[in-house]
Design a protein around this motif. Structure first.
Motif, PDB file in Angstrom:
ATOM      1  N   LEU A   2       0.863  -1.173   0.000  1.00 43.98           N
ATOM      2  CA  LEU A   2       0.000   0.000   0.000  1.00 43.98           C
ATOM      3  C   LEU A   2       0.901   1.223   0.000  1.00 43.98           C
ATOM      4  CD1 LEU A   2      -2.828   1.317   0.375  1.00 43.98           C
ATOM      5  CD2 LEU A   2      -2.532   0.990   2.832  1.00 43.98           C
ATOM      6  N   GLY A 124       3.268  -6.166   3.550  1.00 43.52           N
ATOM      7  CA  GLY A 124       2.879  -7.361   4.279  1.00 43.52           C
ATOM      8  C   GLY A 124       1.575  -7.220   5.033  1.00 43.52           C
ATOM      9  N   ALA A 125       1.548  -7.855   6.191  1.00 41.07           N
ATOM     10  CA  ALA A 125       0.334  -7.911   7.006  1.00 41.07           C
ATOM     11  C   ALA A 125      -0.114  -6.533   7.458  1.00 41.07           C
ATOM     12  CB  ALA A 125       0.560  -8.814   8.214  1.00 41.07           C
ATOM     13  N   ALA A 127      -0.229  -3.839   5.741  1.00 41.85           N
ATOM     14  CA  ALA A 127      -1.066  -3.262   4.685  1.00 41.85           C
ATOM     15  C   ALA A 127      -2.451  -3.899   4.678  1.00 41.85           C
ATOM     16  CB  ALA A 127      -0.393  -3.441   3.329  1.00 41.85           C
ATOM     17  N   THR A 128      -2.528  -5.163   5.017  1.00 40.16           N
ATOM     18  CA  THR A 128      -3.808  -5.872   5.044  1.00 40.16           C
ATOM     19  C   THR A 128      -4.596  -5.524   6.304  1.00 40.16           C
ATOM     20  OG1 THR A 128      -2.763  -7.682   3.862  1.00 40.16           O
ATOM     21  CG2 THR A 128      -4.867  -8.164   4.931  1.00 40.16           C
ATOM     22  N   ARG A 129      -3.897  -5.434   7.417  1.00 38.19           N
ATOM     23  CA  ARG A 129      -4.531  -5.212   8.718  1.00 38.19           C
ATOM     24  C   ARG A 129      -5.131  -3.814   8.854  1.00 38.19           C
ATOM     25  NH1 ARG A 129      -0.479  -6.902  11.260  1.00 38.19           N
ATOM     26  NH2 ARG A 129       0.527  -4.939  11.627  1.00 38.19           N
ATOM     27  N   GLN A 130      -4.499  -2.824   8.239  1.00 37.10           N
ATOM     28  CA  GLN A 130      -4.968  -1.446   8.374  1.00 37.10           C
ATOM     29  C   GLN A 130      -5.254  -0.865   6.989  1.00 37.10           C
ATOM     30  OE1 GLN A 130      -1.682   0.171  10.801  1.00 37.10           O
ATOM     31  NE2 GLN A 130      -3.207   0.369  12.415  1.00 37.10           N
ATOM     32  N   PRO A 131      -6.521  -0.807   6.607  1.00 31.66           N
ATOM     33  CA  PRO A 131      -6.866  -0.278   5.293  1.00 31.66           C
ATOM     34  C   PRO A 131      -6.603   1.226   5.195  1.00 31.66           C
ATOM     35  CG  PRO A 131      -8.850  -0.764   6.537  1.00 31.66           C
ATOM     36  CD  PRO A 131      -7.689  -1.250   7.362  1.00 31.66           C
TER      37      PRO A 131
END
Length: 167
Positions: A2, A124-125, A127-131
Motif C-alpha cells: 500500500l 505485508g500484514a 497493509a492488510t490489517r490497516q486499510p
C-alpha cells in the motif's frame, strides 16, 4: 503493498532493481551500494536509493543532486531510526521525494509526514490489517506535534513561544 501520501493511496511507478544495469525502465530504485560508482547512471534515468537503517546522511549526501527519491527501510514498526534519518536528510538539504518503507502502522503516519517523508509504503500484514481509511483517519487524530513539521512552524513549542511574545 500500500503506497500513501497525505492525500491518500497512489500508484507506485518505480521499478526496484538490485543493480542499476538490471533496470528495464527509466525510474529505478536501487540499493545505495549499487549506485555508488555505477557506470549505468545516465541523464535520462530517474534514480532512487534504497537506504537501510544503518546508512548515514553523510553517505548519501554526495548524491542529493542525482537522486529523485530516497526510500528509507523500516525493518519493523518499533524501529524509529528512519524518522531521524528523514529529518536529518531534510536538514541537510535533500529536496527530492522521501518514502518510508516497511511494516509501519497507521498511528505513525502523521509522525512520518512531520519528519519529512512525502509518502509511506506499507508492506505485508500491516497493509492488510490497516486499510487506507485507518491511515487517513490517523492524520486527523493528532492536531499538534512537539517536533517541527518539515516546512511549517506550528509545533507546540513554537505556539508557546508565539503566545509568550504576544503577552
Amino acid at each position: 503493498m500500500l503506497l500513501l501520501d497525505r492525500h491518500g493511496p497512489k500508484e507506485d511507478v518505480w521499478e526496484r532493481a538490485e543493480y542499476l544495469c538490471q533496470a528495464e525502465t527509466k525510474q529505478v530504485l536501487a540499493p545505495l551500494a549499487s549506485i555508488v560508482g555505477s557506470d549505468a547512471i545516465t541523464d535520462d534515468l530517474k534514480l532512487g536509493a534504497l537506504l537501510e537503517p544503518n546508512r548515514t546522511v553523510e553517505e548519501v549526501a554526495p548524491f542529493f543532486d542525482r537522486l529523485d527519491m530516497i526510500v528509507i527501510h523500516f525493518p519493523n514498526a518499533a524501529n524509529g531510526r528512519g524518522f531521524s534519518t528523514a529529518r536529518q536528510l531534510r536538514q541537510a538539504g535533500y529536496k527530492g521525494t522521501l518514502r518510508a518503507f516497511g511494516p509501519l502502522i497507521a498511528d505513525q503516519f502523521p509522525q512520518a509526514l512531520a519528519c519529512g517523508f512525502d509518502e509511506v509504503e506499507i508492506i505485508g500484514a500491516a497493509a492488510t490489517r490497516q486499510p487506507v481509511e485507518h491511515w487517513m483517519e490517523a492524520l486527523n487524530r493528532i492536531s499538534f506535534l512537539y517536533q517541527r513539521d518539515y516546512g511549517a512552524d506550528d509545533s507546540i513549542p513554537d505556539q508557546r513561544v508565539a503566545r509568550a511574545a504576544n503577552g
